[in-house]
Design an enzyme around this catalytic site. Sequence first.
Site, PDB file in Angstrom:
ATOM      1  N   CYS A  84      -6.384   4.407  -2.605  1.00 21.94           N
ATOM      2  CA  CYS A  84      -6.822   3.415  -3.582  1.00 21.94           C
ATOM      3  C   CYS A  84      -7.766   4.056  -4.612  1.00 21.94           C
ATOM      4  O   CYS A  84      -7.367   4.932  -5.363  1.00 21.94           O
ATOM      5  CB  CYS A  84      -7.443   2.202  -2.892  1.00 21.94           C
ATOM      6  SG  CYS A  84      -7.676   0.801  -4.019  1.00 21.94           S
ATOM      7  N   HIS A 193      -2.875   0.601   0.273  1.00 22.04           N
ATOM      8  CA  HIS A 193      -3.757   0.750   1.429  1.00 22.04           C
ATOM      9  C   HIS A 193      -2.915   0.928   2.687  1.00 22.04           C
ATOM     10  O   HIS A 193      -2.449  -0.070   3.259  1.00 22.04           O
ATOM     11  CB  HIS A 193      -4.640  -0.496   1.590  1.00 22.04           C
ATOM     12  CG  HIS A 193      -5.719  -0.624   0.575  1.00 22.04           C
ATOM     13  ND1 HIS A 193      -6.971  -0.071   0.747  1.00 22.04           N
ATOM     14  CD2 HIS A 193      -5.735  -1.233  -0.637  1.00 22.04           C
ATOM     15  CE1 HIS A 193      -7.721  -0.342  -0.313  1.00 22.04           C
ATOM     16  NE2 HIS A 193      -7.000  -1.044  -1.166  1.00 22.04           N
ATOM     17  N   GLU A 195      -3.915   1.557   5.623  1.00 23.61           N
ATOM     18  CA  GLU A 195      -4.601   0.942   6.769  1.00 23.61           C
ATOM     19  C   GLU A 195      -4.402  -0.566   6.824  1.00 23.61           C
ATOM     20  O   GLU A 195      -4.691  -1.202   7.856  1.00 23.61           O
ATOM     21  CB  GLU A 195      -6.098   1.285   6.736  1.00 23.61           C
ATOM     22  CG  GLU A 195      -6.941   0.499   5.755  1.00 23.61           C
ATOM     23  CD  GLU A 195      -6.852   0.946   4.296  1.00 23.61           C
ATOM     24  OE1 GLU A 195      -7.609   0.404   3.479  1.00 23.61           O
ATOM     25  OE2 GLU A 195      -6.031   1.842   3.984  1.00 23.61           O
TER      26      GLU A 195
END
Length: 214
Positions: A84, A193, A195
């Site tokens: 990001c 992202h 995650e």
Amino acid sequence: MEMQRIAVIDYGMGNLRSVSKAIEHVAENAEVVVSSDAAVIESADRVVCPGQGAAKDCMAALQHSGLSQTILNIAGTRPFLGICMGYQVLLTHSEENGGVACLNVVPGEVTRFAEPLQDAGSRLKVPHMGWSEVRHAREHALWAGIENASRFYFAHSYYCVPEDIGAVAGTCHYGHDIAVAVAAPNLFACQFHPEKSARDGLQLLKNFASWDGR
């Protein structure tokens, strides 16, 4: 097999817990450390640079902590993953906050989505938030086990335009095609992202944990 250390850079601007926990979940035989200590980061086998927020704040935090120089020291020397804002700060310059000089690891510009942003007659929201398909621009070890056009989670108002189209590893269509992943020796960076991107995001992090940097 020797225990490897993966350092997650803490410069005060990132969702560090979710990133570190996701890496711990998939990285077998790895010690994951969240650190703002340049010596700890520079001694790690792999480095992850997450980030969120505005470009001016992120660059100010990196420079105030001295970690901008740490990133310049290690990018290209061992496997490095930018996520990001940790991707955007690698470029040369961002239009955000009236213009911000970035790290120039990946030559290029960070520019804002046009408003109104149109696609096929429909108006798209800015920021680009939510799940979008990512297409593989070229083969890469971090795409292993991830089908082309898999969906990843995004949250951004600015997008990267690398000077070298050959550096682009993944694209997404949001109003127009944008470069959402770049790759160079020992470096991979993505706008989305991983995650927060369920199975495919975890697979990308798992791939990073065993990537030889080529």
